[in-house]
Design a protein around this motif. Structure first.
Motif, PDB file in Angstrom:
ATOM      1  N   ARG A 261      23.732  20.464   7.451  1.00 55.24           N
ATOM      2  CA  ARG A 261      23.317  19.104   7.010  1.00 55.24           C
ATOM      3  C   ARG A 261      22.612  18.400   6.297  1.00 55.24           C
ATOM      4  O   ARG A 261      23.212  17.446   5.536  1.00 55.24           O
ATOM      5  N   ALA A 262      21.225  18.549   6.571  1.00 59.23           N
ATOM      6  CA  ALA A 262      20.715  17.455   5.068  1.00 59.23           C
ATOM      7  C   ALA A 262      20.900  18.714   3.554  1.00 59.23           C
ATOM      8  O   ALA A 262      20.900  17.299   2.646  1.00 59.23           O
ATOM      9  N   GLU A 263      21.408  19.622   3.827  1.00 63.18           N
ATOM     10  CA  GLU A 263      21.647  20.236   2.446  1.00 63.18           C
ATOM     11  C   GLU A 263      22.586  19.433   1.613  1.00 63.18           C
ATOM     12  O   GLU A 263      22.678  18.905   0.754  1.00 63.18           O
ATOM     13  N   GLU A 264      23.593  19.559   2.539  1.00 61.41           N
ATOM     14  CA  GLU A 264      25.266  18.706   2.316  1.00 61.41           C
ATOM     15  C   GLU A 264      25.395  17.066   2.026  1.00 61.41           C
ATOM     16  O   GLU A 264      25.207  16.721   1.243  1.00 61.41           O
ATOM     17  N   SER A 265      23.892  16.835   3.243  1.00 64.91           N
ATOM     18  CA  SER A 265      24.034  15.232   2.805  1.00 64.91           C
ATOM     19  C   SER A 265      22.900  14.795   1.767  1.00 64.91           C
ATOM     20  O   SER A 265      23.122  14.270   0.953  1.00 64.91           O
ATOM     21  N   LEU A 266      21.772  15.258   0.829  1.00 64.24           N
ATOM     22  CA  LEU A 266      21.156  15.506  -0.229  1.00 64.24           C
ATOM     23  C   LEU A 266      21.635  15.984  -1.045  1.00 64.24           C
ATOM     24  O   LEU A 266      21.068  15.228  -2.223  1.00 64.24           O
ATOM     25  N   GLY A 267      22.585  16.883  -0.655  1.00 64.61           N
ATOM     26  CA  GLY A 267      23.154  17.605  -1.912  1.00 64.61           C
ATOM     27  C   GLY A 267      22.442  18.434  -2.861  1.00 64.61           C
ATOM     28  O   GLY A 267      21.958  18.597  -4.035  1.00 64.61           O
ATOM     29  N   GLY A 268      21.415  19.388  -2.662  1.00 63.46           N
ATOM     30  CA  GLY A 268      20.628  20.478  -2.990  1.00 63.46           C
ATOM     31  C   GLY A 268      19.985  21.235  -1.700  1.00 63.46           C
ATOM     32  O   GLY A 268      19.330  20.798  -0.488  1.00 63.46           O
ATOM     33  N   GLU A 269      18.988  21.990  -2.528  1.00 60.30           N
ATOM     34  CA  GLU A 269      18.237  22.839  -1.652  1.00 60.30           C
ATOM     35  C   GLU A 269      17.415  22.154  -0.974  1.00 60.30           C
ATOM     36  O   GLU A 269      16.481  21.696  -1.798  1.00 60.30           O
ATOM     37  N   LEU A 270      16.432  22.208   0.141  1.00 59.79           N
ATOM     38  CA  LEU A 270      15.546  21.793   0.564  1.00 59.79           C
ATOM     39  C   LEU A 270      14.358  22.145  -0.091  1.00 59.79           C
ATOM     40  O   LEU A 270      14.124  23.773  -0.139  1.00 59.79           O
ATOM     41  N   SER A 271      12.999  21.505  -0.906  1.00 57.78           N
ATOM     42  CA  SER A 271      12.195  21.585  -0.926  1.00 57.78           C
ATOM     43  C   SER A 271      11.026  22.398   0.310  1.00 57.78           C
ATOM     44  O   SER A 271       9.883  23.037   0.210  1.00 57.78           O
ATOM     45  N   GLY A 272      10.886  21.530   1.497  1.00 54.04           N
ATOM     46  CA  GLY A 272      10.478  22.179   2.616  1.00 54.04           C
ATOM     47  C   GLY A 272      10.686  21.549   3.696  1.00 54.04           C
ATOM     48  O   GLY A 272      11.244  20.255   2.763  1.00 54.04           O
ATOM     49  N   ALA A 273      10.145  21.406   4.965  1.00 51.72           N
ATOM     50  CA  ALA A 273      10.391  20.917   6.071  1.00 51.72           C
ATOM     51  C   ALA A 273       9.068  20.264   6.664  1.00 51.72           C
ATOM     52  O   ALA A 273       8.383  20.944   6.315  1.00 51.72           O
ATOM     53  N   VAL A 274       9.324  19.478   7.405  1.00 50.89           N
ATOM     54  CA  VAL A 274       7.415  19.097   8.715  1.00 50.89           C
ATOM     55  C   VAL A 274       9.067  19.108   9.612  1.00 50.89           C
ATOM     56  O   VAL A 274       9.550  18.719   9.779  1.00 50.89           O
ATOM     57  N   ILE A 275       8.605  20.840  10.401  1.00 52.12           N
ATOM     58  CA  ILE A 275       8.442  20.021  11.705  1.00 52.12           C
ATOM     59  C   ILE A 275       7.974  19.501  12.970  1.00 52.12           C
ATOM     60  O   ILE A 275       6.700  19.988  13.249  1.00 52.12           O
ATOM     61  N   THR A 276       8.367  19.037  13.063  1.00 48.68           N
ATOM     62  CA  THR A 276       7.505  17.804  15.007  1.00 48.68           C
ATOM     63  C   THR A 276       7.401  19.392  15.730  1.00 48.68           C
ATOM     64  O   THR A 276       8.507  19.799  16.294  1.00 48.68           O
ATOM     65  N   VAL A 277       6.033  19.143  16.959  1.00 48.61           N
ATOM     66  CA  VAL A 277       5.643  19.606  17.611  1.00 48.61           C
ATOM     67  C   VAL A 277       5.347  19.016  18.885  1.00 48.61           C
ATOM     68  O   VAL A 277       4.491  17.778  18.226  1.00 48.61           O
ATOM     69  N   PRO A 278       5.096  19.082  19.590  1.00 47.78           N
ATOM     70  CA  PRO A 278       4.484  18.511  21.121  1.00 47.78           C
ATOM     71  C   PRO A 278       2.853  18.537  20.724  1.00 47.78           C
ATOM     72  O   PRO A 278       2.180  19.984  20.689  1.00 47.78           O
ATOM     73  N   ALA A 279       1.854  17.296  20.401  1.00 37.15           N
ATOM     74  CA  ALA A 279       0.559  17.176  20.493  1.00 37.15           C
ATOM     75  C   ALA A 279       0.024  19.149  21.314  1.00 37.15           C
ATOM     76  O   ALA A 279      -0.593  19.581  20.937  1.00 37.15           O
TER      77      ALA A 279
ATOM     78  N   THR B  87      -6.269  13.280  21.741  1.00 34.75           N
ATOM     79  CA  THR B  87      -4.653  13.247  21.585  1.00 34.75           C
ATOM     80  C   THR B  87      -4.983  14.625  23.557  1.00 34.75           C
ATOM     81  O   THR B  87      -5.698  15.220  23.776  1.00 34.75           O
ATOM     82  N   SER B  88      -4.043  14.627  23.850  1.00 32.30           N
ATOM     83  CA  SER B  88      -3.983  15.106  25.270  1.00 32.30           C
ATOM     84  C   SER B  88      -2.044  15.153  25.998  1.00 32.30           C
ATOM     85  O   SER B  88      -1.347  14.142  25.391  1.00 32.30           O
ATOM     86  N   GLY B  89      -2.330  16.117  27.285  1.00 37.44           N
ATOM     87  CA  GLY B  89      -1.330  15.463  27.443  1.00 37.44           C
ATOM     88  C   GLY B  89      -0.195  16.468  28.534  1.00 37.44           C
ATOM     89  O   GLY B  89      -1.767  17.462  29.203  1.00 37.44           O
ATOM     90  N   ASP B  90       0.833  17.226  28.930  1.00 37.20           N
ATOM     91  CA  ASP B  90       0.358  18.116  29.770  1.00 37.20           C
ATOM     92  C   ASP B  90       2.180  18.830  29.229  1.00 37.20           C
ATOM     93  O   ASP B  90       3.559  18.227  28.896  1.00 37.20           O
ATOM     94  N   SER B  91       1.954  20.068  28.875  1.00 39.80           N
ATOM     95  CA  SER B  91       2.633  20.257  28.527  1.00 39.80           C
ATOM     96  C   SER B  91       4.764  21.502  29.160  1.00 39.80           C
ATOM     97  O   SER B  91       4.991  21.789  28.756  1.00 39.80           O
ATOM     98  N   ALA B  92       3.865  20.925  30.690  1.00 38.54           N
ATOM     99  CA  ALA B  92       4.801  20.555  31.318  1.00 38.54           C
ATOM    100  C   ALA B  92       5.490  19.932  32.265  1.00 38.54           C
ATOM    101  O   ALA B  92       5.256  19.911  33.259  1.00 38.54           O
TER     102      ALA B  92
END
Lengths: 625, 174
Positions: free
Chosen positions: A139-157, A229-234
């Motif tokens: 989706r990103a490559e079609e929308s931005l018109g090219g190959e991606l240099s990189g991505a930041v992917i989010t994860v729960p803290a 940072t704190s949390g509960d991963s379940a």
């Protein structure tokens, strides 16, 4: 001659071409991709104009794989082969999944991470997640018109190392180059903070589909400093659906439900929860596989009662983070709500009551994480405008080493700003002991058995001494990605052993390569081509960086001799790069290495220079105050 | 816990080596230094520069934490003065008081008494503040490093108690 094709010093690298970078929120219920376009972060929609992609993957017998909306509408028809909320299984064993028994999947215990038995075979959660990421990459490559240099992917803290590693593996499998795994609440704070030019102490209360995260940040002119940072991963929004489901099955005495019925009722429960956001009362009605009808009325009061314990559970981590940051509720300037589950009105009331202030909800809680990730991605690939942002993040869980009696000795405590390095001395237990085993663990508990095991390694060749005489220094280094490397060194002999921690539950490199090359006839040749391309990219990057550095401060910081030495090495590498011969992989690597080596002193001087500059600027300022 | 360099952190942060420092100014310098040194600012630079950035950024983080925390800041000053001895002996009176603190925490835990734990936490914070004031006077007014050394040692005990109380509150889900 080839050399003439190199640009003049200072002209090539400095103004980079705009690199395509995206932020991806790989969520439990929804995923989405965003990018910075003309200075603003925007979510990239699909052809139908929808930004959200349900994190649902449907595997069909003919090998066809559906991801997203279609897959979600099939969930009740083919529950066993329709994987919902796969994020809950990332980097987890069966024992970690509390409600595994009530889920419609056939889990298979396998080393480190569960697998799911489907019509197309056994699948790792990593492979399922990769299908979602592939759709977003295309989706990103079609929308931005090219190959991606990189991505930041989010994860729960609050994701531990195994869960992070699994996420990274999924990205690799989807053909994405990961610039950084970014904590979701931090991403939300970046999007929110930059959008509102906020300053001061802000909290992010992030209740996603399957995880709860809470972070406290200090925002100061583009610097985002995570304090705790704190949390509960379940614990997540899914548990609120489950509470309604449990209420239904108990009050209507529904037992012996098929997996299809379970999935159907869970979906009905989710819809009822969503309706209760606006309505005081809602009706649940559907017909089961055996044509019996389920019908019930659920009031908002009843729902509040049912989910009170779940909501209460979120405030434990909130209090702990405040204690860790040594802050009071009154110190907080604003609370940002993230995650679809924070739309529940009684949750908003509870947060307002706790912080004595209305939470901030002016950014779409479903999109804010992806937007923040896109801003960080843009900064990390060095695009213009990125240098206004600096993120100082922390490690969410303490890192330690097992000592006698199965206890964990914490070397780097949680909430320490990264990068960080700490060392601790250990000694031998027996006379003449010549080897030592180290067990690296993650977690807050005192007993090693209650922490997560990250790695084991040995130090051998300790000179025989009486017990307690040897001095073994164990050093932990965590880089800006939160990745840990550990080394052990005997102090009297300097004998050393070192590893970079990669949790044993992650996929091995061979497994990934296997998955990547599956179906490719000429895998070996392909692998070599990829290695060469990577080496060329590395060389190109180093050339750009060195030329830019030379133009910026080469004249000030280098002697004539040093200047010439670096330039001759630049020319040599440039010439090799232009020859572009497949046989030159080794020499290309070697030549890149040499250029790296001859610029080491220069790099160190540049670093000192910039530190001194920051400091002298500071001193003048303090005199003025 | 060993810290990794013998960098003079006061120098690194452009501060006069004293116990009483301007924490706002420390915070500001910290952010300015990281704005230059942090690895994220060097992603398009050479590998060597990225490595130096990692080392520098690590040292800046470590130094910031050492100077921000009163007991480690005092320890830095004692080390700078070359006065660090092997840990001075704690008085019997102090150790008795420690045992009383511990018992009070254990009792409150056993009774699952959150309010009692919070009261203990408040009392302890006050005790720590007093200790820090005394430390400031030892170091900045009297240059009495021997007394300061003992007080730092005591302060560390209080800090451990504080972690114990926080962990206990955590376990009680509060």
């Amino acid at each position: 001659m080839a050399l003439l094709q190199i640009t003049e010093p200072g002209q090539s690298a400095a103004p980079h071409q705009h690199r395509l970078a995206v932020g991806i929120d790989l969520g439990t219920t929804h995923s989405l991709v965003a990018s910075v376009r003309s200075g603003t972060a925007v979510a990239l929609p699909d052809v139908a104009g929808r930004a959200l992609l349900p994190s649902v993957v449907h595997y069909q017998a003919d090998g066809e794989i559906d991801v997203g909306w279609d897959a979600r509408s099939n969930a009740a028809k083919d529950p066993r082969n329709t994987i919902v909320s796969v994020k809950r299984f990332m980097g987890r064993g069966i024992a970690d999944i509390a409600d595994a028994k009530t889920m419609p999947y056939e889990f298979i215990e396998s080393p480190g991470m569960v697998k799911l038995k489907t019509v197309v075979g056994e699948l790792s959660p990593v492979e399922v997640s990769a299908e979602i990421l592939k759709v977003l990459r295309l989706r990103a490559e079609e929308s931005l018109g090219g190959e991606l240099s990189g991505a930041v992917i989010t994860v729960p803290a609050y994701f531990d190392d195994a869960q992070r590693q699994a996420t990274k593996d999924a990205a690799r499998l989807a053909g994405l180059s990961v610039l950084r795994l970014l904590n979701e609440p931090t991403a939300a704070a970046i999007a929110y903070g930059l959008d509102n030019a906020s300053e001061g102490i802000y909290c992010v209360y992030d209740l996603g589909g399957g995880t709860f995260d809470f972070s406290i940040l200090r925002l100061t002119r583009g610097v985002f400093e995570v304090l705790a940072t704190s949390g509960d991963s379940a614990l997540g929004g899914d548990d609120f659906d489950q509470a309604i489901f449990n209420w239904l099955t108990e009050s209507l005495k529904l037992d012996a439900l098929t997996v299809e019925d379970r999935r159907l009722l869970l979906t009905e429960a989710r819809l009822a929860k969503e309706r209760l956001t606006d309505d005081a009362v809602t009706e649940i009605s559907c017909s089961l596989l055996n044509h019996s009808t389920v019908s019930a009325i659920l009031s908002r009061e009843m729902f509040i009662e049912l989910t009170k314990p779940l909501l209460g559970k979120t405030f434990g981590p909130v209090r702990r983070a405040l204690r860790d940051a040594d802050l009071q509720v009154e110190d907080v300037q604003g609370v940002v709500l993230v995650g679809g589950a924070t739309r529940m009105p009684h949750l908003r009331v509870a947060v307002t009551d706790f912080f004595y202030r209305e939470p901030l909800t002016n950014l779409d809680p479903d999109k804010v994480v992806a937007l923040g990730a896109a801003i960080q991605a843009n900064a990390l690939v060095g695009n213009r405008g990125g240098d206004e942002l600096l993120l100082l993040d922390v490690i969410p869980l303490s890192l330690g080493i097992e000592t006698m009696g199965g206890l964990s000795e914490k070397i780097i405590p949680r909430n320490v700003t990264i990068p960080s390095a700490r060392a601790q001395d250990f000694t031998t237990f027996k006379d003449g002991q010549t080897a030592m085993s180290f067990h690296v663990v993650q977690g807050e508990r005192e007993l090693v058995s209650e922490c997560r095991s990250l790695a084991r390694f040995d130090l051998r060749g300790i000179p025989p001494m009486v017990a307690g005489a040897a001095r073994i220094r164990v050093t932990f280094q965590v880089d800006a990605d939160g990745l840990l490397s550990v080394s052990a060194r005997e102090q009297t002999t300097g004998h050393e052993s070192q590893i970079t921690v990669k949790p044993s539950y992650g996929l091995t490199d061979t497994e990934i390569t296997g998955m990547l090359s599956a179906g490719i006839a000429n895998a070996e040749h392909d692998k070599n081509m990829r290695a060469l391309r990577e080496a060329q990219v590395d060389a190109r990057r180093l050339l750009d960086a060195t030329e830019a550095a030379m133009a910026e401060s080469g004249h000030e910081l280098l002697s004539k001799l040093e200047w010439n030495e670096i330039w001759s090495q630049i020319y040599e590498l440039a010439e090799l790069l232009i020859m572009g011969d497949a046989n030159s992989l080794e020499s290309l690597r070697q030549c890149t290495e040499t250029l790296n080596a001859v610029t080491t002193t220069f790099a160190s001087r540049r670093m000192d220079e910039s530190i001194n500059k920051a400091l002298s600027g500071r001193q003048i300022e303090s005199i003025n105050i | 816990m060993n810290h990794l360099t013998d960098t003079n952190y006061f120098e690194l942060f452009g501060l006069v080596p004293r116990f009483k420092i301007d924490l706002n100014s420390l915070d500001l310098t910290f952010r300015q230094l990281q704005a230059e040194a942090h690895p994220d600012r060097h992603t398009s630079h050479t590998q060597a520069e990225q490595l130096f950035a990692l080392q520098q950024s690590t040292i800046i983080n470590d130094g910031y934490q050492m100077l921000r925390n009163p007991s480690s800041r005092a320890q830095c000053l004692i080390n700078l003065a070359g006065k660090a001895e092997s840990a001075p002996a704690l008085s019997a009176k102090f150790l008795m008081a420690q045992m009383e603190w511990r018992e009070a925490i254990e009792d409150a835990c056993a009774a699952r008494d959150v309010l009692a734990l919070e009261a203990l936490s408040k009392r302890l914070k006050h005790r720590i503040n007093v200790q820090v004031q005394e430390l400031a006077s030892d170091l900045d007014e009297h240059s009495d490093f021997e007394s300061a050394d003992l007080r730092v040692n005591e302060l560390r005990f209080y800090e451990k108690l504080r972690i114990e109380i926080d962990d206990a509150l955590d376990r009680l889900g509060s």
